[in-house]
Write a protein that holds these residues in place. Structure first.
Motif, PDB file in Angstrom:
ATOM      1  N   LYS A 214      32.388  45.507  48.296  1.00  7.57           N
ATOM      2  CA  LYS A 214      32.826  44.113  48.249  1.00  7.57           C
ATOM      3  C   LYS A 214      32.562  43.514  46.867  1.00  7.57           C
ATOM      4  O   LYS A 214      33.424  42.826  46.289  1.00  7.57           O
ATOM      5  CB  LYS A 214      32.105  43.298  49.332  1.00  7.57           C
ATOM      6  CG  LYS A 214      32.545  41.846  49.411  1.00  7.57           C
ATOM      7  CD  LYS A 214      31.808  41.118  50.531  1.00  7.57           C
ATOM      8  CE  LYS A 214      32.218  39.646  50.572  1.00  7.57           C
ATOM      9  NZ  LYS A 214      31.484  38.913  51.643  1.00  7.57           N
ATOM     10  N   GLU A 215      31.362  43.772  46.325  1.00  8.13           N
ATOM     11  CA  GLU A 215      31.032  43.265  44.991  1.00  8.13           C
ATOM     12  C   GLU A 215      31.931  43.887  43.926  1.00  8.13           C
ATOM     13  O   GLU A 215      32.405  43.212  43.008  1.00  8.13           O
ATOM     14  CB  GLU A 215      29.573  43.589  44.651  1.00  8.13           C
ATOM     15  CG  GLU A 215      28.548  42.722  45.347  1.00  8.13           C
ATOM     16  CD  GLU A 215      27.148  43.023  44.846  1.00  8.13           C
ATOM     17  OE1 GLU A 215      26.951  43.091  43.623  1.00  8.13           O
ATOM     18  OE2 GLU A 215      26.257  43.225  45.681  1.00  8.13           O
ATOM     19  N   PHE A 216      32.143  45.201  44.063  1.00  9.89           N
ATOM     20  CA  PHE A 216      32.977  45.909  43.090  1.00  9.89           C
ATOM     21  C   PHE A 216      34.408  45.372  43.106  1.00  9.89           C
ATOM     22  O   PHE A 216      35.007  45.119  42.053  1.00  9.89           O
ATOM     23  CB  PHE A 216      32.972  47.405  43.392  1.00  9.89           C
ATOM     24  CG  PHE A 216      33.930  48.194  42.543  1.00  9.89           C
ATOM     25  CD1 PHE A 216      33.601  48.534  41.241  1.00  9.89           C
ATOM     26  CD2 PHE A 216      35.162  48.567  43.042  1.00  9.89           C
ATOM     27  CE1 PHE A 216      34.497  49.240  40.447  1.00  9.89           C
ATOM     28  CE2 PHE A 216      36.059  49.270  42.258  1.00  9.89           C
ATOM     29  CZ  PHE A 216      35.721  49.611  40.963  1.00  9.89           C
ATOM     30  N   LYS A 217      34.952  45.193  44.300  1.00 14.00           N
ATOM     31  CA  LYS A 217      36.325  44.708  44.448  1.00 14.00           C
ATOM     32  C   LYS A 217      36.484  43.316  43.829  1.00 14.00           C
ATOM     33  O   LYS A 217      37.454  43.031  43.122  1.00 14.00           O
ATOM     34  CB  LYS A 217      36.685  44.678  45.927  1.00 14.00           C
ATOM     35  CG  LYS A 217      38.122  44.278  46.237  1.00 14.00           C
ATOM     36  CD  LYS A 217      39.109  45.378  45.939  1.00 14.00           C
ATOM     37  CE  LYS A 217      40.477  45.053  46.520  1.00 14.00           C
ATOM     38  NZ  LYS A 217      41.470  46.082  46.155  1.00 14.00           N
ATOM     39  N   THR A 218      35.510  42.449  44.079  1.00 16.08           N
ATOM     40  CA  THR A 218      35.533  41.105  43.507  1.00 16.08           C
ATOM     41  C   THR A 218      35.513  41.171  41.983  1.00 16.08           C
ATOM     42  O   THR A 218      36.255  40.447  41.297  1.00 16.08           O
ATOM     43  CB  THR A 218      34.337  40.281  44.015  1.00 16.08           C
ATOM     44  OG1 THR A 218      34.399  40.185  45.443  1.00 16.08           O
ATOM     45  CG2 THR A 218      34.317  38.887  43.410  1.00 16.08           C
ATOM     46  N   SER A 219      34.666  42.048  41.447  1.00 18.20           N
ATOM     47  CA  SER A 219      34.553  42.196  39.991  1.00 18.20           C
ATOM     48  C   SER A 219      35.839  42.751  39.405  1.00 18.20           C
ATOM     49  O   SER A 219      36.299  42.303  38.338  1.00 18.20           O
ATOM     50  CB  SER A 219      33.377  43.119  39.651  1.00 18.20           C
ATOM     51  OG  SER A 219      32.160  42.582  40.117  1.00 18.20           O
ATOM     52  N   LEU A 220      36.420  43.742  40.085  1.00 14.70           N
ATOM     53  CA  LEU A 220      37.661  44.352  39.604  1.00 14.70           C
ATOM     54  C   LEU A 220      38.782  43.317  39.540  1.00 14.70           C
ATOM     55  O   LEU A 220      39.511  43.218  38.541  1.00 14.70           O
ATOM     56  CB  LEU A 220      38.048  45.511  40.525  1.00 14.70           C
ATOM     57  CG  LEU A 220      39.226  46.390  40.090  1.00 14.70           C
ATOM     58  CD1 LEU A 220      38.882  47.144  38.808  1.00 14.70           C
ATOM     59  CD2 LEU A 220      39.598  47.368  41.205  1.00 14.70           C
ATOM     60  N   GLU A 221      38.916  42.539  40.600  1.00 10.39           N
ATOM     61  CA  GLU A 221      39.960  41.510  40.643  1.00 10.39           C
ATOM     62  C   GLU A 221      39.750  40.465  39.550  1.00 10.39           C
ATOM     63  O   GLU A 221      40.709  40.005  38.917  1.00 10.39           O
ATOM     64  CB  GLU A 221      39.979  40.851  42.023  1.00 10.39           C
ATOM     65  CG  GLU A 221      40.493  41.786  43.122  1.00 10.39           C
ATOM     66  CD  GLU A 221      40.322  41.204  44.513  1.00 10.39           C
ATOM     67  OE1 GLU A 221      39.643  40.157  44.643  1.00 10.39           O
ATOM     68  OE2 GLU A 221      40.864  41.789  45.474  1.00 10.39           O
ATOM     69  N   LYS A 222      38.500  40.091  39.324  1.00 10.73           N
ATOM     70  CA  LYS A 222      38.172  39.103  38.276  1.00 10.73           C
ATOM     71  C   LYS A 222      38.600  39.618  36.897  1.00 10.73           C
ATOM     72  O   LYS A 222      39.224  38.886  36.106  1.00 10.73           O
ATOM     73  CB  LYS A 222      36.663  38.834  38.294  1.00 10.73           C
ATOM     74  CG  LYS A 222      36.117  38.077  37.094  1.00 10.73           C
ATOM     75  CD  LYS A 222      34.603  37.937  37.212  1.00 10.73           C
ATOM     76  CE  LYS A 222      33.965  37.413  35.937  1.00 10.73           C
ATOM     77  NZ  LYS A 222      33.887  38.421  34.857  1.00 10.73           N
ATOM     78  N   LEU A 223      38.289  40.868  36.588  1.00 13.89           N
ATOM     79  CA  LEU A 223      38.619  41.426  35.284  1.00 13.89           C
ATOM     80  C   LEU A 223      40.125  41.616  35.106  1.00 13.89           C
ATOM     81  O   LEU A 223      40.662  41.426  34.003  1.00 13.89           O
ATOM     82  CB  LEU A 223      37.892  42.755  35.077  1.00 13.89           C
ATOM     83  CG  LEU A 223      36.358  42.677  35.031  1.00 13.89           C
ATOM     84  CD1 LEU A 223      35.752  44.054  34.833  1.00 13.89           C
ATOM     85  CD2 LEU A 223      35.886  41.725  33.930  1.00 13.89           C
ATOM     86  N   LEU A 224      40.802  41.972  36.185  1.00 15.26           N
ATOM     87  CA  LEU A 224      42.266  42.108  36.109  1.00 15.26           C
ATOM     88  C   LEU A 224      42.915  40.768  35.779  1.00 15.26           C
ATOM     89  O   LEU A 224      43.873  40.702  34.993  1.00 15.26           O
ATOM     90  CB  LEU A 224      42.810  42.655  37.432  1.00 15.26           C
ATOM     91  CG  LEU A 224      42.589  44.159  37.673  1.00 15.26           C
ATOM     92  CD1 LEU A 224      42.916  44.528  39.114  1.00 15.26           C
ATOM     93  CD2 LEU A 224      43.435  44.986  36.710  1.00 15.26           C
ATOM     94  N   LYS A 225      42.387  39.695  36.349  1.00 18.47           N
ATOM     95  CA  LYS A 225      42.914  38.358  36.053  1.00 18.47           C
ATOM     96  C   LYS A 225      42.660  37.963  34.608  1.00 18.47           C
ATOM     97  O   LYS A 225      43.381  37.139  34.036  1.00 18.47           O
ATOM     98  CB  LYS A 225      42.286  37.332  37.000  1.00 18.47           C
ATOM     99  CG  LYS A 225      42.787  37.422  38.430  1.00 18.47           C
ATOM    100  CD  LYS A 225      42.084  36.414  39.316  1.00 18.47           C
ATOM    101  CE  LYS A 225      42.564  36.535  40.771  1.00 18.47           C
ATOM    102  NZ  LYS A 225      41.830  35.597  41.672  1.00 18.47           N
TER     103      LYS A 225
END
Length: 520
Positions: A214-225
């Motif tokens: 969950k933390e990783f997914k949130t971080s990945l989405e943040k960086l993609l944005k």
């Protein structure tokens, strides 16, 4: 036989029967059944020891020692977890605990908050870095040389219970009381996630706990944005965790139906895990950083990506743990983690390094030190490979099994970063005291400003070096102390983000990524 050894031999015999029944009675009832003669024999032996043995016997301690001794004959990763340790182990694996939610250190025998944990009860109540916790429910917590376990006993507890704290706030020289309701506090798995430059994102993954994906997914989405097209996934020092969590993370990078990993148990049963239609970074550039302390689930991630020709693995040969453990309850609050299967990368290689079935053997435990002495941490050519354990990826790349993941690009250990341990305590103390005494002024600095301008005149580092007049400090060590001091001050001021962003400037693996990206 030595008389002093009698209790342990007795207890081994007792536990052998009990554990064999616990582990295998479901599938192998012929070994020991609920009412078997073996069980009656064991119970009788316990009675004899308790009633007739010449000395007083603490049966619990005997059993604990015997269980550990027996598991030590199996493999290096089958372990016993006593009941007094199980809660902490479980919290680390689950990724949360119940408490007030602060990171703290002892400063002159006073509990000082380093950082209130994001989303925890303390930060919601306005607790700040630098606050001193003086009392908890009228119990004095300062001036007593309390151990961390004693402090945690006061601050942690059951959900929705209250603790009345007295706080001293140094920044405005005030003392106040606040009641904090204990709640679930997240133990973060993603240390940091930020943009290295306009296109390269960086995620440091500390473990594979229940909350990690969950933390990783949130971080990945943040960086993609934020515009990320290349990702650095840092698994250095990550000792592993849950395999299914590792699989979910790999699934973010691999195309549908690609094999991630498979396991095989003692019956030959094979369980395969495949990538699904999910995946937010299947087309991006990927770099995975590993070192000699990247183990287990970290190696599943690196191995799955390497065997599917996805991304570039950078660093040094990983630890070499390819055994799967299952936690089993022993019924009294204790548990065992028993190895139940081996895992294999998509090409079919086992990355478990060799071991002797006796934990007293020093070969396995001294492996990392041996890599240092035999030169492997400095030169890729010193890594020993076995031709019979050679495998090919779909694109024809040669990979090897038999002991860890060998990176695609080798980066030697950075000996210039070495600092004698004698300087660790003075460095940490000075950094903390400097931040603690200048928190208001420093809080106005952005991380960017701090990195660019802090200690340019070397006034602060020279003040620290002057305190080392009783030490012999070489010029090389002085330069390293200056770097480390700035990094530690950044950590105390900006937490992990400050630590990693400062350290990145001298990080050889990050520099390797930047070199590769610059050539594209």
């Amino acid at each position: 036989m030595n008389k002093n050894n009698l209790p342990i031999y007795f207890s081994i015999a007792v536990v052998f029967g009990i554990l064999i029944g616990t582990f295998f009675s479901k599938g192998n009832s012929n070994i020991i059944g609920k009412n078997s003669s073996n069980e009656r024999k064991i119970k009788r032996l316990i009675d004899y020891i308790q009633s007739d043995y010449v000395d007083n016997v603490n049966t619990d301690k005997l059993l604990d020692g015997a269980i550990a001794e027996m598991l030590g004959k199996l493999d290096p990763h089958s372990v016993y977890i006593p009941k007094e340790n199980l809660q902490l182990v479980t919290e680390n694996m689950q990724g949360n605990f119940v408490g007030i939610g602060v990171q703290f250190r002892m400063d002159e025998d006073t509990i000082t908050v380093i950082e209130p944990i994001k989303g925890g009860p303390s930060i919601k109540k306005g607790i700040k870095a630098g606050d001193r916790i003086l009392l908890a429910d009228n119990d004095t917590l300062y001036g007593k040389n309390l151990k961390s376990a004693q402090i945690l006993k006061k601050l942690k507890g059951k959900p929705n219970t209250n603790v009345d704290l007295q706080i001293y706030r140094k920044t405005n020289d005030s003392t106040f009381n606040t009641i904090i309701t204990r709640g679930k506090v997240n133990i973060k798995s993603v240390d940091v996630a930020y943009m290295v430059n306009e296109t390269i994102g960086y995620i440091k993954l500390d473990r594979f706990a229940r909350n990690t994906y969950k933390e990783f997914k949130t971080s990945l989405e943040k960086l993609l944005k934020e515009g990320m097209t290349s990702l650095v996934l840092d698994l250095r020092g990550n000792g592993g965790g849950f395999i299914d969590i590792a699989n979910k993370i790999v699934d973010e990078f691999l195309e549908d139906d690609k094999l991630i990993v498979y396991t095989k148990n003692n019956k030959g049963d094979i369980n395969k895990s495949f990538a699904t239609e999910k995946g937010d970074f299947e087309n991006g550039n990927l770099y995975v950083l590993i070192d000699e302390n990247s183990a287990s689930a970290s190696e599943i991630v690196a191995g799955a990506l390497q065997d599917n020709d996805k991304g570039i693995i950078i660093g040094r040969r990983s630890f070499g743990k390819g055994l799967v453990q299952q936690e089993m309850d022993l019924g009294d609050g204790s548990a065992v983690r028993l190895t139940t299967a081996r895992y294999y990368t998509p090409t079919g290689r086992s990355i478990q390094k060799p071991y002797k079935k006796d934990k007293k053997s020093t070969d396995y435990r001294s492996d990392i030190q041996n890599r240092y002495t035999n030169g492997e941490l400095f030169d890729k050519d010193s890594i020993k490979t076995v031709d019979s354990l050679q495998f090919k990826t779909p694109k024809g790349k040669i990979v090897y099994g038999g002991g860890g993941i060998i990176p695609d690009m080798f980066v030697a250990v950075d000996t210039t970063a070495y600092l004698p341990t004698i300087f660790f305590r003075p460095l940490n103390n000075f950094a903390f005291e400097y931040v603690d005494g200048n928190r208001k002024k420093l809080s106005k600095l952005s991380i960017g400003d701090f990195i660019k301008n802090f200690n340019k005149d070397k006034k602060i580092s020279n003040t620290f070096l002057a305190k080392l007049k009783d030490y012999t400090v070489s010029e090389r060590t002085k330069k390293q102390l200056e770097k480390n001091l700035k990094i530690l001050i950044a950590r105390d001021l900006y937490n992990d983000e400050g630590l990693y962003k400062l350290n990145q400037q001298n990080d050889k693996m990050i520099q390797k990524v930047l070199e590769i990206e610059a050539k594209k």
